[in-house]
Design an enzyme around this catalytic site. Structure first.
Site, PDB file in Angstrom:
ATOM      1  N   GLU A 113       0.847  -1.197   0.000  1.00  0.00           N
ATOM      2  CA  GLU A 113       0.000   0.000   0.000  1.00  0.00           C
ATOM      3  C   GLU A 113       0.874   1.235   0.000  1.00  0.00           C
ATOM      4  O   GLU A 113       2.007   1.214   0.468  1.00  0.00           O
ATOM      5  CB  GLU A 113      -0.872   0.021   1.270  1.00  0.00           C
ATOM      6  CG  GLU A 113      -1.791  -1.160   1.377  1.00  0.00           C
ATOM      7  CD  GLU A 113      -2.519  -1.173   2.722  1.00  0.00           C
ATOM      8  OE1 GLU A 113      -2.632  -0.107   3.369  1.00  0.00           O
ATOM      9  OE2 GLU A 113      -2.949  -2.263   3.124  1.00  0.00           O
ATOM     10  N   LYS A 115       2.113   4.648   1.462  1.00  0.00           N
ATOM     11  CA  LYS A 115       2.142   5.183   2.826  1.00  0.00           C
ATOM     12  C   LYS A 115       1.800   6.671   2.745  1.00  0.00           C
ATOM     13  O   LYS A 115       2.617   7.491   2.345  1.00  0.00           O
ATOM     14  CB  LYS A 115       3.524   4.992   3.447  1.00  0.00           C
ATOM     15  CG  LYS A 115       3.577   5.373   4.913  1.00  0.00           C
ATOM     16  CD  LYS A 115       4.923   4.985   5.518  1.00  0.00           C
ATOM     17  CE  LYS A 115       4.934   5.140   7.028  1.00  0.00           C
ATOM     18  NZ  LYS A 115       4.677   6.489   7.505  1.00  0.00           N
ATOM     19  N   LYS A 311      10.574   3.729   3.306  1.00  0.00           N
ATOM     20  CA  LYS A 311      10.414   5.168   3.078  1.00  0.00           C
ATOM     21  C   LYS A 311      11.326   5.640   1.957  1.00  0.00           C
ATOM     22  O   LYS A 311      12.480   5.222   1.869  1.00  0.00           O
ATOM     23  CB  LYS A 311      10.750   5.929   4.358  1.00  0.00           C
ATOM     24  CG  LYS A 311       9.739   5.694   5.455  1.00  0.00           C
ATOM     25  CD  LYS A 311       9.726   6.869   6.404  1.00  0.00           C
ATOM     26  CE  LYS A 311       8.767   6.606   7.539  1.00  0.00           C
ATOM     27  NZ  LYS A 311       8.732   7.702   8.488  1.00  0.00           N
ATOM     28  N   CYS A 405      19.028  48.173  -2.573  1.00  0.00           N
ATOM     29  CA  CYS A 405      17.970  47.503  -3.315  1.00  0.00           C
ATOM     30  C   CYS A 405      18.416  47.302  -4.763  1.00  0.00           C
ATOM     31  O   CYS A 405      18.813  48.258  -5.425  1.00  0.00           O
ATOM     32  CB  CYS A 405      16.692  48.345  -3.267  1.00  0.00           C
ATOM     33  SG  CYS A 405      15.384  47.672  -4.297  1.00  0.00           S
ATOM     34  N   CYS A 408      16.041  49.645  -7.042  1.00  0.00           N
ATOM     35  CA  CYS A 408      15.959  51.106  -7.013  1.00  0.00           C
ATOM     36  C   CYS A 408      17.147  51.749  -6.326  1.00  0.00           C
ATOM     37  O   CYS A 408      17.256  52.972  -6.269  1.00  0.00           O
ATOM     38  CB  CYS A 408      14.659  51.556  -6.340  1.00  0.00           C
ATOM     39  SG  CYS A 408      14.677  51.347  -4.557  1.00  0.00           S
ATOM     40  N   CYS A 423      13.289  46.935   1.350  1.00  0.00           N
ATOM     41  CA  CYS A 423      13.552  48.194   0.659  1.00  0.00           C
ATOM     42  C   CYS A 423      12.485  49.172   1.140  1.00  0.00           C
ATOM     43  O   CYS A 423      11.300  48.915   0.980  1.00  0.00           O
ATOM     44  CB  CYS A 423      13.450  48.010  -0.852  1.00  0.00           C
ATOM     45  SG  CYS A 423      13.344  49.589  -1.710  1.00  0.00           S
ATOM     46  N   CYS A 429       9.964  52.337  -5.701  1.00  0.00           N
ATOM     47  CA  CYS A 429      10.708  51.139  -6.095  1.00  0.00           C
ATOM     48  C   CYS A 429       9.857  50.330  -7.079  1.00  0.00           C
ATOM     49  O   CYS A 429       8.755  49.903  -6.736  1.00  0.00           O
ATOM     50  CB  CYS A 429      11.012  50.334  -4.835  1.00  0.00           C
ATOM     51  SG  CYS A 429      11.933  48.828  -5.145  1.00  0.00           S
TER      52      CYS A 429
HETATM   53  P1  AMP Z   1       5.323   5.968  11.432  1.00  0.00           P
HETATM   54  O1  AMP Z   1       4.536   7.159  11.887  1.00  0.00           O
HETATM   55  O2  AMP Z   1       6.490   6.311  10.557  1.00  0.00           O
HETATM   56  O3  AMP Z   1       5.639   5.005  12.536  1.00  0.00           O
HETATM   57  O4  AMP Z   1       4.368   5.154  10.436  1.00  0.00           O
HETATM   58  C1  AMP Z   1       3.167   4.634  10.895  1.00  0.00           C
HETATM   59  C2  AMP Z   1       2.052   5.465  10.369  1.00  0.00           C
HETATM   60  O5  AMP Z   1       1.966   5.406   8.979  1.00  0.00           O
HETATM   61  C3  AMP Z   1       0.716   4.966  10.827  1.00  0.00           C
HETATM   62  O6  AMP Z   1       0.398   5.415  12.096  1.00  0.00           O
HETATM   63  C4  AMP Z   1      -0.186   5.583   9.798  1.00  0.00           C
HETATM   64  O7  AMP Z   1      -0.595   6.858  10.269  1.00  0.00           O
HETATM   65  C5  AMP Z   1       0.682   5.822   8.596  1.00  0.00           C
HETATM   66  N1  AMP Z   1       0.239   5.171   7.380  1.00  0.00           N
HETATM   67  C6  AMP Z   1       0.117   5.779   6.181  1.00  0.00           C
HETATM   68  N2  AMP Z   1      -0.313   4.959   5.231  1.00  0.00           N
HETATM   69  C7  AMP Z   1      -0.498   3.759   5.818  1.00  0.00           C
HETATM   70  C8  AMP Z   1      -0.951   2.493   5.336  1.00  0.00           C
HETATM   71  N3  AMP Z   1      -1.290   2.302   4.051  1.00  0.00           N
HETATM   72  N4  AMP Z   1      -1.032   1.487   6.235  1.00  0.00           N
HETATM   73  C9  AMP Z   1      -0.677   1.678   7.530  1.00  0.00           C
HETATM   74  N5  AMP Z   1      -0.241   2.839   8.026  1.00  0.00           N
HETATM   75  C10 AMP Z   1      -0.154   3.876   7.189  1.00  0.00           C
HETATM   76 ZN    ZN Z   2      13.771  49.243  -3.936  1.00  0.00          ZN
END
Ligand code: AMP
Ligand code: ZN
Length: 671
Positions: A113, A115, A311, A405, A408, A423, A429
């Site tokens: 999924e 994030k 990440k 400036c 100007c 300025c 200006c």
């Molecule tokens: P972290 O804050 O870095 O520990 O990451 C965890 C947080 O990622 C969770 O608390 C969610 O708020 C967020 N998050 C965003 N997208 C997802 C997702 N698809 N599944 C689970 N958590 C997610």
């Molecule tokens: Zn000026």
């Protein structure tokens, strides 16, 4: 102050103000006067404006436009809201996969999924109805923000289909980037501190005390995890498909992957594609699909063992600094800009990066022709992280911030304790002159049709425009204008018509259009409504100005300064002569009585017999005034049931009498 000291000061202010908020709202034991609190808050606001790069997401300015988040009820989570293990490198993902295979064998799948970079929320449904929405808080307990969450259209208040009686569903509230940019530019125009990124905007919004304000801000929500007492599905994937049928918004990009290699493909695919989404993601989440297997894997104290987040790094590239230019804004503020050899970064070509101010340039110690590292993180404008000094050419000259400036030649000024240079030559200006006229004609101000921002610039260069009032003499130059390239008869006609029509724009728009520092749209509206015409505004002293709702010391001072400059008054006189509106339209109001004349009220809590709107109407129809908050200007607090404890505290502190709805009726009863 050195940059380091500025950062330290800002951190200290955030800490101190948050503590004071806590003392005030939670402990009800303030240890600082309101005045001193406001002074510190103002200082922080000013510093954040000059150093957006240092803004702390936890800053009190990021919450509720100054209002406080402590009034929400605290709710304990039934299932703790844990965080996710996370990593920036692929080897860690392979290790993660290895650990899982050791524990449960090779027969499992991943759900991949996006994030989402937003604000996590837990929703509880009973009998298909949304009954509670709670923030993550510290993971064990969070704030009850149900009223605010109910305003988000994407979150169903009632669901359909074959759902369990009780369940909890979690997701991420976020704001789409275009909405963020639009709302943030409104904040800037109103001289409010802009939010650093959509995530801060979304979380600031969810913590607003006023749900009506929340409803005005377009938020979205993706749901990504279902919790039920008894397990009703076999897999996470199945649950995601089904909650969608119940009416929840799930992300269409989720993918079921057979193994870690497919998951890595997904990660690679989105490392570029993510830049094309209308919202921010900061990585990819991998979840083991099967619920039994999830249970078998279990949790550590902090996070599930069956999920991990990969990440994406903020992208960084190296390129050459071509030169530094200095932009002069409408108010005279100077912004240094690094002009770069064009380079591809995070899906767009970057040619410029902001340098913020002289301090930032000093920190980077830029020399001519330097090779620099540029980053585009969660923020919109790319910035220079550092210089690759190894590549610096021998004898390269240091780039110095100018004293004068660039437009100007006036000597720049820098106020004590401020980072930005100005300025001061606001009437002479060029970019300031052009900027002022451009602001005046803009959509939010006079909204003059047939006249564009570039035209203003061109007319200025030709010598047709030097002041706002010159717009209203353009028709005298009609023949000359026809000689200009790209200017047909028709467009001249439309432009002149647009200008003529603008004479009907109401006083509040004219006032906003004048571009008085700190007088944004809302303030202009309040001032226009209060003073009714330009003369009573001009003649108002400091005291009288600050009595008006929303006008603080800073705005009052700015107004006084503005009218002290005779050149401004000359402009106003000319505009008046040309027929612009400097007087509010007087609404003919007849009151039921004048029994509440000169008295101010605030209504709080709930009443058995009346809605709050009914009470407001009643007060106003007897010529009383409704205030928006508790202050020393308030005469009566009309108190119902369940009034917030902090309001009560504040009213007591200021000795404001509390009255019931009955007592209010007594006050307006004919003798
Ligand atoms: P972290 O804050 O870095 O520990 O990451 C965890 C947080 O990622 C969770 O608390 C969610 O708020 C967020 N998050 C965003 N997208 C997802 C997702 N698809 N599944 C689970 N958590 C997610
Ligand atoms: Zn000026």
């Amino acid at each position: 102050m050195s940059l380091f000291e500025v950062k330290e000061r800002m951190d200290m202010l955030v800490k101190e103000l948050n503590q004071h908020n806590y003392n005030y709202y939670v402990l009800a034991q303030p240890t600082i006067s309101d005045y001193d609190f406001d002074k510190k808050l103002d200082e922080l606001i000013a510093l954040e404006k000059q150093h957006p790069e240092f803004q702390d997401p936890d800053s009190p300015t990021q919450k509720v436009g100054g209002e406080i988040t402590k009034e929400f009820k605290t709710v304990k989570h039934k299932w703790p809201m844990l965080s996710l293990g996370n990593t920036y490198n692929e080897q860690d993902l392979r290790d993660f996969d290895e650990r899982i295979r050791k524990a449960i064998g090779d027969d499992f799948e991943y759900v991949c999924e996006l994030k989402f970079d937003g604000f996590s929320i837990s929703l509880t449904y009973e009998d298909g109805k949304l009954v509670r929405a709670v923030t993550r808080g510290d993971g064990t307990q969070g704030d009850d923000v149900t009223a605010n969450i109910r305003t988000i259209n994407r979150i169903p208040r009632k669901i359909q289909g074959n759902y369990p009686e009780n369940f909890e569903i979690r997701g991420e509230v976020f704001m789409h980037r275009p909405a963020f940019e639009r709302l943030n530019s409104e904040r800037l125009e109103n001289d409010e501190v802009p939010y650093a990124n959509p995530r801060n905007f979304a979380s600031g919004t969810i913590k607003l005390q006023d749900s009506r304000e929340v409803a005005k801000r377009p938020l979205d929500c993706f749901l990504y995890f279902l919790y039920t007492e008894k397990i009703v599905f076999k897999t996470h994937w199945e649950s995601l498909q089904t909650v969608k049928e119940w009416g929840f918004h799930t992300c269409e990009h989720n993918r079921l992957c057979k193994n870690i290699n497919e998951a890595l493909d997904f990660i690679h695919e989105w490392s570029n594609k993510r830049h094309k989404l209308s919202y921010d993601i900061d990585g990819i989440v991998l979840k083991v699909n099967n619920y039994d297997q999830q249970q078998e894997l279990g949790f550590t104290a902090k996070s599930p063992r069956w999920a991990i987040a990969y990440k994406y790094k903020a992208e960084e590239v190296e390129t050459t600094l071509e030169h530094v230019s200095y932009q002069v804004g409408r108010t005279g503020a100077i912004t240094p800009v690094a002009n770069l050899k064009p380079v591809l970064l995070a899906g767009t070509t970057v040619k410029r990066a902001t340098l913020h101010n002289a301090n930032e340039m000093e920190r980077l110690d830029l020399h001519e022709g330097d090779s620099v590292f540029v980053e585009k993180g969660g923020e919109i404008i790319p910035k220079i992280i550092s210089v690759n000094t190894l590549k610096r050419k021998e004898g390269a000259k240091k780039i110095r911030y100018p004293d004068i400036c660039p437009e100007c030649g006036s000597n720049l000024v820098r106020k004590e304790g401020e980072a930005v240079h100005y300025c001061p030559n606001d009437e002479g200006c060029p970019p300031q002159i052009v900027g002022k006229i451009q602001h005046f004609i803009s959509r939010k101000a006079m909204d003059i049709e047939g006249l564009g921002q570039e035209t203003i610039e061109a007319f200025y260069r030709k010598g047709y425009l030097e002041h706002i009032s010159d717009l209203y003499r353009l028709h005298e130059k009609k023949e000359e204008l026809k000689q200009l390239e790209r200017f047909g008869e028709k467009s001249i006609h439309n432009m002149l018509e647009g200008i003529e029509k603008s004479k009907e724009m109401p006083f509040e728009k004219v006032l906003f259009g004048l571009g008085i520092r700190y007088v944004g749209e809302t303030v202009a509206r309040k001032i226009a409504a209060h003073f009714k015409n330009i003369d009573s505004l001009r003649n108002a002293g400091f005291e009288e100005l600050t009595l008006v709702d929303e006008i603080g010391d800073r705005i009052a001072e700015s107004l006084i300064d503005y009218f002290q400059d005779e050149r401004h008054n000359e402009q106003i006189a000319l505009l008046q002569q040309y027929g612009l509106q400097f007087e509010g339209i007087k609404k003919e109001v007849t009151f039921a009585s004048n029994r509440l004349e000169g008295k101010t009220f605030l209504i709080s809590g709930v009443f058995e017999r009346f809605s709050r709107d009914e009470l407001s109407n009643l007060i106003e129809s007897h010529n009383g005034k409704i205030l928006s908050g508790i202050s020393s200007k308030l005469n009566y607090l009309v108190a119902g049931e369940n009034m917030g404890p902090s309001k009560l505290e504040k009213a007591n502190k200021l000795n404001i009498p509390l009255i019931s709805d009955n007592e209010l009726l007594q006050m307006i009863k004919p003798d």
